[in-house]
Design an enzyme around this catalytic site. Structure first.
Site, mmCIF file in Angstrom:
data_model
loop_
_atom_site.group_PDB
_atom_site.id
_atom_site.type_symbol
_atom_site.label_atom_id
_atom_site.label_comp_id
_atom_site.label_asym_id
_atom_site.label_seq_id
_atom_site.Cartn_x
_atom_site.Cartn_y
_atom_site.Cartn_z
ATOM 1 N N ARG A 256 34.094 21.208 45.315
ATOM 2 C CA ARG A 256 32.797 21.184 45.993
ATOM 3 C C ARG A 256 32.109 19.847 45.725
ATOM 4 O O ARG A 256 32.093 19.363 44.589
ATOM 5 C CB ARG A 256 31.912 22.339 45.523
ATOM 6 C CG ARG A 256 32.518 23.693 45.885
ATOM 7 C CD ARG A 256 31.629 24.859 45.553
ATOM 8 N NE ARG A 256 32.307 26.124 45.831
ATOM 9 C CZ ARG A 256 31.818 27.319 45.560
ATOM 10 N NH1 ARG A 256 30.620 27.429 44.996
ATOM 11 N NH2 ARG A 256 32.503 28.416 45.832
ATOM 12 N N ARG A 271 27.855 22.940 36.758
ATOM 13 C CA ARG A 271 27.925 22.582 38.187
ATOM 14 C C ARG A 271 28.846 21.368 38.313
ATOM 15 O O ARG A 271 28.459 20.242 37.997
ATOM 16 C CB ARG A 271 26.519 22.253 38.715
ATOM 17 C CG ARG A 271 26.440 22.139 40.235
ATOM 18 C CD ARG A 271 25.053 21.697 40.667
ATOM 19 N NE ARG A 271 24.043 22.662 40.305
ATOM 20 C CZ ARG A 271 23.688 23.712 41.050
ATOM 21 N NH1 ARG A 271 24.278 23.925 42.213
ATOM 22 N NH2 ARG A 271 22.747 24.543 40.649
ATOM 23 N N GLU A 343 23.820 32.393 37.670
ATOM 24 C CA GLU A 343 24.810 33.044 38.525
ATOM 25 C C GLU A 343 26.236 32.709 38.099
ATOM 26 O O GLU A 343 26.578 31.547 37.897
ATOM 27 C CB GLU A 343 24.590 32.613 39.984
ATOM 28 C CG GLU A 343 25.490 33.312 40.983
ATOM 29 C CD GLU A 343 26.664 32.443 41.400
ATOM 30 O OE1 GLU A 343 27.786 32.979 41.431
ATOM 31 O OE2 GLU A 343 26.465 31.250 41.676
ATOM 32 N N SER A 346 29.442 36.248 42.737
ATOM 33 C CA SER A 346 28.737 36.795 43.901
ATOM 34 C C SER A 346 29.748 37.562 44.738
ATOM 35 O O SER A 346 30.946 37.280 44.692
ATOM 36 C CB SER A 346 28.088 35.685 44.732
ATOM 37 O OG SER A 346 29.072 34.856 45.315
ATOM 38 N N ARG A 383 33.087 28.606 35.328
ATOM 39 C CA ARG A 383 31.696 28.680 34.860
ATOM 40 C C ARG A 383 31.491 29.786 33.822
ATOM 41 O O ARG A 383 30.571 29.726 33.012
ATOM 42 C CB ARG A 383 30.756 28.882 36.052
ATOM 43 C CG ARG A 383 29.292 28.887 35.658
ATOM 44 C CD ARG A 383 28.361 29.117 36.825
ATOM 45 N NE ARG A 383 28.207 27.922 37.646
ATOM 46 C CZ ARG A 383 27.247 27.784 38.561
ATOM 47 N NH1 ARG A 383 26.398 28.768 38.784
ATOM 48 N NH2 ARG A 383 27.163 26.667 39.268
#
Length: 418
Positions: A256, A271, A343, A346, A383
């Site tokens: 990403r 991140r 987070e 999800s 993460r």
């Protein structure tokens, strides 16, 4: 893309969805207009083609004078049919653009609003009482598990090495996730990291999220940000047997660009540009999608319980949903050094939005092809090392290993700093 039958029968539902997302309602009228114009263009083309065929049947039986008139009209019709066909092609393209401009219709009950308007559904587990907690990077460096300096030297900011017990922790975590997925009937899958534009577009990642995606222009391929993309494209153009949901667990490296996140979470591995992940993906009948969504969430919570970190579940607001999602639940793990939840998983119900774009179908009880629903959910990712290290830290910088992960670290129950 959304179902045109829903748009025609109940455009107000689509408008309400756009309102809940905080997005323009005018695109609904644009799509209604494009749909009507396409149907009109198709109707004209078919009428002209029908006349053309009738003239062809009359020609052999026509007298000389009538034949001359038929030839004249045939010549006219040829030009009109060609123009009508071009109009249909243009109307198809306009309709496609208008459809792609509208995100999925949100599920009833989804909280309206933006990023901060989520609803907390539950908190699970006791937060550890840690005086002056170290953050995951300090712990990871002490264990010689994380090396961001050499990652930056080699590749730039937001890259890192996992070494020693750090590599073993991640591999163990992902293997634990795969083992759980297999236990529940998922097909373990190692997916391609590069996909064609139609695969990326079909899953909804080339709209508002296009800036997040790495593109290899010379090859016209995209690096995936999640194995959701190749798993969704796996059955593109196929008709499936969905007597039961078809479930896959994809293990992949993910990439990403983190565009727009300048200055956010630059420390450590919260991140980053590259990470590994196990993603659950499910194809099912649309009427089963809501229940399947809750099952995916339950399996995510089961994994979090195995690594023994406190977490909460939130119902994400409509304005914070991705393009494809009709509803999304996030699991956020407690991060002691930040004193807040972050987070880590999800799960999204994409209803028939991706299935329609990728032409994934099944046969109903009458044998008629229908569009399949798709769902996805993160089962483990890099993460997760952040809350695992921080919640299990001890005053001397050592880290307790959750029981479920101990077999993957040679039976060690504590990782000692080096």
């Amino acid at each position: 893309m959304i179902d045109l039958r829903l748009l025609r029968d109940d455009p107000e539902t689509v408008r309400l969805s756009q309102r809940a997302r905080g997005e323009s309602e005018s695109v609904v009228d644009d799509l209604l207009r494009a749909d009507e114009q396409r149907r009109s263009a198709v109707g004209r083309f078919e009428a002209l083609r029908a006349e053309q065929k009738q003239l062809g049947k009359r020609m052999p039986r026509a007298e000389a004078e009538e034949k001359a008139e038929l030839l004249r009209r045939t010549k006219e019709l040829s030009a009109e049919v060609k123009a009508a066909e071009a109009a249909v092609t243009e109307a198809d393209a306009t309709l496609r653009r208008a459809q792609y401009a509208i995100p999925n219709v949100v599920e009833e009950g989804t909280p309206p609003g933006g990023e901060d308007d989520y609803v907390v559904l539950r908190e699970v587990g006791a937060k550890p009482e840690i005086e002056n907690p170290r953050d995951h990077l300090e712990l990871g460096e002490g264990l010689r598990a994380i090396d961001v300096e050499r990652g930056a030297k080699t590749s730039g900011s937001r890259f890192y090495y996992l070494t020693g017990v750090g590599a073993l922790l991640q591999l163990g975590l992902l293997q634990l996730a795969i083992a759980q997925a297999v236990e529940y009937g998922f097909v373990p899958t190692i997916t391609p990291a590069l996909v064609k534009p139609e695969s990326m577009e079909g899953t909804g990642f080339l709209g508002s999220h296009a800036s997040e995606v790495y593109r290899l222009e010379a090859d016209d391929l995209f690096l995936v940000g999640t194995s959701e993309v190749p798993l969704a494209a796996y059955h593109s153009g196929e008709i499936l047997d969905l007597a039961e949901p078809a479930r896959y667990a994809g293990w992949s490296s993910c990439f990403r660009r983190e565009a727009g996140s300048y200055g956010r979470d630059t420390r450590g591995i919260m991140r980053v540009h590259q990470f590994d992940k196990v993603e659950m993906f499910s194809y099912c009948r649309p009427e089963e999608a809501h229940a399947e969504h809750l099952r995916l969430l339950g399996w995510e919570e089961e994994m979090l319980a195995k690594v023994e970190v406190p977490y909460r579940v939130i119902d994400v607001a409509a304005g914070d949903l991705g393009t494809s999602a009709a509803r999304k639940y996030d699991c956020e793990a407690w991060v002691p050094s930040q004193g807040r939840y972050r987070e880590v998983t999800s799960t999204s119900n994409c209803t028939t939005f991706q299935g329609r774009r990728l032409n994934v179908r099944y046969r109903d009880e009458q044998g008629r092809p229908q569009v399949a629903a798709t769902l996805n959910g993160t089962l483990a990712t890099t993460r997760w090392l952040v809350p695992i290290l921080e919640n299990h830290q001890q005053p001397d910088g050592s880290v307790r290993v959750p029981k479920a992960l101990q077999p993957y670290l040679g039976g060690r129950d504590v990782l000692e700093p080096n």
